[in-house]
Design a protein around this motif. Structure first.
Motif, mmCIF file in Angstrom:
data_model
loop_
_atom_site.group_PDB
_atom_site.id
_atom_site.type_symbol
_atom_site.label_atom_id
_atom_site.label_comp_id
_atom_site.label_asym_id
_atom_site.label_seq_id
_atom_site.Cartn_x
_atom_site.Cartn_y
_atom_site.Cartn_z
ATOM 1 N N SER A 208 49.335 37.206 33.671
ATOM 2 C CA SER A 208 48.437 37.052 34.822
ATOM 3 C C SER A 208 49.109 37.436 36.142
ATOM 4 O O SER A 208 48.494 37.384 37.196
ATOM 5 C CB SER A 208 47.940 35.605 34.914
ATOM 6 N N ASP A 209 50.399 37.835 36.058
ATOM 7 C CA ASP A 209 51.166 38.150 37.260
ATOM 8 C C ASP A 209 51.822 39.522 37.082
ATOM 9 O O ASP A 209 52.467 39.770 36.064
ATOM 10 C CB ASP A 209 52.239 37.073 37.452
ATOM 11 N N PRO A 210 51.656 40.426 38.050
ATOM 12 C CA PRO A 210 52.278 41.750 37.954
ATOM 13 C C PRO A 210 53.793 41.678 37.729
ATOM 14 O O PRO A 210 54.360 42.531 37.043
ATOM 15 C CB PRO A 210 51.952 42.401 39.305
ATOM 16 N N PHE B 218 44.995 44.229 40.424
ATOM 17 C CA PHE B 218 46.199 43.872 39.671
ATOM 18 C C PHE B 218 47.088 45.097 39.452
ATOM 19 O O PHE B 218 48.290 45.070 39.716
ATOM 20 C CB PHE B 218 45.792 43.281 38.315
ATOM 21 N N THR C 12 42.499 37.403 32.220
ATOM 22 C CA THR C 12 42.868 37.541 33.629
ATOM 23 C C THR C 12 41.819 38.344 34.389
ATOM 24 O O THR C 12 41.496 38.039 35.532
ATOM 25 C CB THR C 12 44.251 38.223 33.760
#
Length: 261
Positions: free
Chosen positions: A221-223, A256, A242
């Motif tokens: 969910s996080d780059p 994203f 996500t």
């Protein structure tokens, strides 16, 4: 593992029913059956792509309904315009709210590689995947013996498709590796508890032979997580919830992927 057993039991009934309704000879008449599949491995290595395999998923057994207002046409086109390397389309109806029609719609609007995300247990489903326009099939080590993986994977490869083998732990990986698969995906979600832990990908990365393209699945969910996974040799990142929990999944994907540049 009870939910997995329920899914497989339901899938066997579904496949038996489909065999009667749509015999293999019927599937082989599909417009897509003679077409040349697109390589997901090659798309994951393209410099102008993100490595993200963007998924269309309405619901899941662990989260319930995620997004019931899905336009496969809009989302699939938007995902690819956002810079995704490929699409993953859920075709299981009962547990994930998908359908074969979803994959056909995605195929009709996109030239990119498309993964048929389902619980493959029978050769019939492999032929069916080709008839729907899929380029890649998913084989899940938790529900298949090695000989079944080799049989289903070999059939898929003979039809020009690629095979993504999904594993959850070291034992599954070691017991399932075969040249009848092309990509190995580490699912970070524990099938018993439904908890996700990216550490699973880090732990298994070094055990996956370099002959296979590495894909990390679930819980991304996080780059920054993708940037770290790349350091461990991962080239593909399967992402669904996500994006799908947004009212406009394709816009969430665009924002994203922009942060990965």
């Amino acid at each position: 593992m009870d939910i997995l057993s329920d899914i497989v039991k339901n899938k066997r009934e579904e496949v038996a029913s489909n065999k009667d309704l749509y015999p293999i000879k019927f599937l082989e008449q599909s417009t897509y059956f003679e077409s040349q599949p697109v390589s997901l491995k090659k798309y994951l290595q393209k410099d102008d792509k993100s490595g993200v395999i963007a998924e269309i998923k309405r619901k899941s057994p662990s989260k319930g309904m995620i997004n019931e207002h899905v336009s496969v046409e809009r989302i699939s086109i938007g995902y690819m315009q956002a810079g995704a390397s490929g699409l993953s389309v859920l075709t299981d109806k009962k547990f994930f709210g998908g359908s074969s029609e979803d994959l056909k719609v995605a195929r009709s609007f996109n030239f990119c590689p498309i993964l048929r995300k389902d619980f493959m247990i029978d050769e019939y489903q492999v032929v069916e995947a080709k008839s729907l326009g899929a380029d890649v099939i998913l084989l899940i080590a938790a529900v298949l013996k090695k000989e079944e993986i080799e049989r289903l994977g070999g059939l898929a490869q003979s039809l020009g498709m690629e095979v993504l083998l999904e594993v959850h732990n070291k034992a599954e990986l070691e017991n399932s590796i075969t040249d009848k698969v092309d990509l190995i995906g580490v699912n970070n979600r524990d099938l018993k508890t439904f908890k996700t832990d990216i550490q699973t990908s880090y732990d298994l990365s070094g055990l996956i032979p370099n002959d296979f393209t590495k894909v990390s699945e679930s819980g991304i969910s996080d780059p920054d997580t993708i940037k770290e996974l790349r350091k461990h040799g991962f080239e593909g990142f399967l992402m669904g919830e996500t994006f799908m929990k947004s009212s406009r999944p394709e816009k969430a994907a665009k924002e994203f992927i922009k942060q990965l540049e």
